[in-house]
Design a protein around this motif. Structure first.
Motif, PDB file in Angstrom:
ATOM      1  N   ALA A 105       4.157   1.858  13.483  1.00 13.65           N
ATOM      2  CA  ALA A 105       4.133   3.245  12.293  1.00 13.65           C
ATOM      3  C   ALA A 105       3.893   3.159  10.807  1.00 13.65           C
ATOM      4  O   ALA A 105       3.316   4.076  10.887  1.00 13.65           O
ATOM      5  CB  ALA A 105       5.765   3.748  12.782  1.00 13.65           C
ATOM      6  N   SER A 106       3.643   2.714  10.148  1.00 13.70           N
ATOM      7  CA  SER A 106       3.389   1.499   9.034  1.00 13.70           C
ATOM      8  C   SER A 106       2.050   1.821   9.426  1.00 13.70           C
ATOM      9  O   SER A 106       1.420   2.445   8.618  1.00 13.70           O
ATOM     10  CB  SER A 106       3.353   0.795   8.450  1.00 13.70           C
ATOM     11  N   LEU A 145      -5.687  -0.256  14.470  1.00 20.69           N
ATOM     12  CA  LEU A 145      -4.593   0.113  15.154  1.00 20.69           C
ATOM     13  C   LEU A 145      -4.300   0.009  16.485  1.00 20.69           C
ATOM     14  O   LEU A 145      -2.845  -0.671  16.974  1.00 20.69           O
ATOM     15  CB  LEU A 145      -4.729   1.241  14.535  1.00 20.69           C
ATOM     16  N   GLU A 146      -5.050   0.062  17.360  1.00 18.27           N
ATOM     17  CA  GLU A 146      -5.278  -0.120  18.205  1.00 18.27           C
ATOM     18  C   GLU A 146      -4.819  -1.003  18.978  1.00 18.27           C
ATOM     19  O   GLU A 146      -4.320  -1.504  20.153  1.00 18.27           O
ATOM     20  CB  GLU A 146      -7.075   0.771  19.125  1.00 18.27           C
ATOM     21  N   HIS A 186       0.813  -1.456   0.626  1.00 20.10           N
ATOM     22  CA  HIS A 186       0.269   0.523   0.110  1.00 20.10           C
ATOM     23  C   HIS A 186       0.951   1.046  -0.029  1.00 20.10           C
ATOM     24  O   HIS A 186       0.414   2.221   0.218  1.00 20.10           O
ATOM     25  CB  HIS A 186      -1.036   0.294   1.211  1.00 20.10           C
ATOM     26  N   GLY A 187       2.072   1.254  -0.384  1.00 21.34           N
ATOM     27  CA  GLY A 187       3.075   2.318  -0.935  1.00 21.34           C
ATOM     28  C   GLY A 187       3.408   3.214   1.058  1.00 21.34           C
ATOM     29  O   GLY A 187       4.108   4.029   1.593  1.00 21.34           O
ATOM     30  N   VAL A 188       3.437   1.926   2.285  1.00 21.77           N
ATOM     31  CA  VAL A 188       3.901   2.563   3.227  1.00 21.77           C
ATOM     32  C   VAL A 188       5.269   1.644   3.917  1.00 21.77           C
ATOM     33  O   VAL A 188       4.917   0.820   4.081  1.00 21.77           O
ATOM     34  CB  VAL A 188       2.903   2.847   4.292  1.00 21.77           C
ATOM     35  N   ILE A 189       6.113   2.905   3.826  1.00 17.07           N
ATOM     36  CA  ILE A 189       7.687   1.727   4.467  1.00 17.07           C
ATOM     37  C   ILE A 189       7.697   2.637   5.453  1.00 17.07           C
ATOM     38  O   ILE A 189       8.392   4.057   4.939  1.00 17.07           O
ATOM     39  CB  ILE A 189       8.351   1.541   3.375  1.00 17.07           C
TER      40      ILE A 189
END
Length: 117
Positions: free
Chosen positions: A34-35, A50-51, A25-28
């Motif tokens: 953090a991602s 996320l939690e 998903h383009g998140v590194i």
């Protein structure tokens, strides 16, 4: 059922799987949490997931590094459930929702709307 060592290994692999999903998903970022935070900020991930991920962060560190602390069966199962929930959210539920919206849009285009009286 899975053995303790299998659950432990699978929990570690689940984190690696999620790192791959983030990258897809383009998140590194510098670490998985953090991602996932970045994905939540981009509205790609529900805040409850996320939690949950943040709550299991310590478990991931125990599984990835020798700390002397055992990872319980329940914690390992929770880590697997989290990975499955994130994958379902990103791929299954998102696809189903998009199909629903397209179907509703097509249905709305084929009908004329009245004022309801």
């Amino acid at each position: 059922m899975f053995s303790e060592s299998c659950l432990h290994r699978r929990g570690c692999n689940g984190a690696q799987d999620l790192e791959g999903v983030c990258a897809e998903h383009g998140v590194i970022k510098k670490n998985l949490v953090a991602s996932l935070q970045d994905m939540a900020n981009k509205s790609l991930l529900d805040s409850r997931l996320l939690e949950w991920a943040d709550s299991l962060r310590v478990l991931g560190n125990q599984g990835a590094h020798f700390t002397g602390d055992a990872v319980s069966r329940e914690d390992a199962s929770d880590a697997l459930a989290l990975a499955e929930a994130i994958l379902d959210y990103l791929y299954v539920l998102t696809a189903q929702f998009e199909e629903f919206k397209q179907r509703r849009t097509k249905k709305g285009q084929g009908q004329s709307h009245t004022d309801g009286s």
